[in-house]
Design an enzyme around this catalytic site. Structure first.
Site, short mmCIF file in Angstrom:
data_model
loop_
_atom_site.label_atom_id
_atom_site.label_comp_id
_atom_site.label_asym_id
_atom_site.label_seq_id
_atom_site.Cartn_x
_atom_site.Cartn_y
_atom_site.Cartn_z
N HIS A 131 39.44 6.21 -16.08
CA HIS A 131 39.44 5.04 -16.97
C HIS A 131 39.52 5.47 -18.42
CE1 HIS A 131 35.21 6.30 -16.95
NE2 HIS A 131 35.03 5.61 -18.08
N ASP A 133 37.95 4.04 -22.05
CA ASP A 133 36.82 3.18 -22.42
C ASP A 133 37.28 1.90 -23.12
OD1 ASP A 133 34.87 4.86 -21.41
OD2 ASP A 133 34.58 5.93 -23.30
N HIS A 281 39.27 9.47 -18.54
CA HIS A 281 38.25 10.42 -18.10
C HIS A 281 37.57 9.93 -16.82
CE1 HIS A 281 36.24 7.68 -20.94
NE2 HIS A 281 35.13 7.90 -20.26
N ARG A 296 26.03 8.46 -25.63
CA ARG A 296 27.39 8.36 -26.14
C ARG A 296 27.43 7.47 -27.37
NH1 ARG A 296 31.39 5.40 -22.29
NH2 ARG A 296 30.62 3.59 -23.44
#
Length: 305
Positions: A131, A133, A281, A296
């Site tokens: 995917h 983000d 990723h 993150r």
């Protein structure tokens, strides 16, 4: 003297299912940049490089920020080891690339701009799908900075794929077919299997489905980049459902090509900084029931074109 050449050998009809990845050489662009303010060690042929000689706890000089940005554009994901930094220092580093964004669907750390992924025996990871983000936003993230705080004893790697290389290696007829198409992205497919539906419903009006080009142009490098992903892309505009599903399955499959990938094995205080405009990723979920904790910070991006 003439020689009788054998007739063309006839093979029986045989083939694997259509619309798959075929074997053979891949077209891979060789990075050419030179770096003077740090040591860069490639971890893959076209994507992924480890940086030595940069302390993320310290403010970046303009020259260092420019050189790191060149490395990011060339290698798409940068890795830093042994960075014993705080969440505030992580945010300060990411802010060198722009305004930070929040995510309403992921638990927060000590600040709204920090998302915390705390995976335990009771809460396994769900990020094990290729995917990009927040493509469900009108302006998807420019990039993200991920810091591992607790690492499982084995497993828990993350993989990234270079979606410009994926586009470059599509057959010419496929590139011609998808250039100019748009696809719809929605947060619901990526979250409805493991998130509270009441929470998801609260944001339906704030985040309606959004259309992005199937192939976007990177705003800094100008490279054409495949921009659909299995977590959030629901359909291609103007195609019937069966045709859209078939084409998307084929395009999703391109991220699975190892020549376009890098795989990173984490240690505590490792940091990854990736270009969300150019990559997908996949967080490998092979460590359950062990604990894996990460934080993150995401950097707001622009509207794909």
């Amino acid at each position: 003297m003439s020689v009788d050449l054998p007739a063309r050998i006839q093979l029986r009809e045989a083939g694997t299912p259509a619309d798959g990845i075929v074997e053979g050489p891949r077209v891979l662009r060789e990075p050419q940049q030179r770096y003077d303010l740090f040591t860069l060690r490639p971890l893959g042929r076209v994507i992924g490089a480890e940086i030595d000689g940069v302390d993320l706890a310290e403010p970046l000089t303009p020259a260092l920020r420019e050189e790191l940005n060149r490395a990011l554009l060339e290698w798409k994901v940068l890795f830093f080891r042994d960075q014993d930094i705080t969440s505030a220092q992580q945010r300060a580093f990411a802010a060198n690339w722009g305004e930070l964004e929040t995510n309403p669907f992921i638990p927060k750390g000590d600040d709204d701009a920090v998302t915390r992924f705390e995976r335990t025996a009771a809460m396994p990871g769900y990020e094990n799908i290729w995917h990009t983000d927040v493509t469900w936003r009108p302006n998807p993230a420019l990039g993200s900075v991920l810091r591992l705080i607790e690492v499982p004893p084995v497993g828990g790697d993350t993989m990234w794929a270079d979606m410009a290389a994926a586009y470059d290696n599509l057959p010419e007829d496929v590139r011609a077919r998808i250039d100019g198409l748009t696809a719809v992205h929605d947060y619901l497919p990526g979250f409805d299997r493991f998130s509270d539906h009441a929470l998801l419903a609260q944001w339906q009006d704030r985040f309606p489905p959004v259309a992005h080009p199937v192939v976007r142009t990177h705003p800094e490098t100008g490279r054409r980049t495949l921009f659909v992903n299995q977590a959030f892309t629901t359909h291609i505009v103007g195609l019937d459902r069966a045709e859209s599903d078939r084409l998307l399955r084929y395009l999703f499959l391109q991220a699975h090509t190892p020549e376009f990938q890098v795989r990173f094995s984490w240690r505590p205080n490792s940091v990854a900084f990736w270009d969300n405009r150019a990559t997908q990723h996949y967080a490998v979920n092979d460590y359950h029931p062990h604990v894996r904790i990460a934080e993150r910070v995401a950097i707001a991006g622009d509207r794909p074109y």
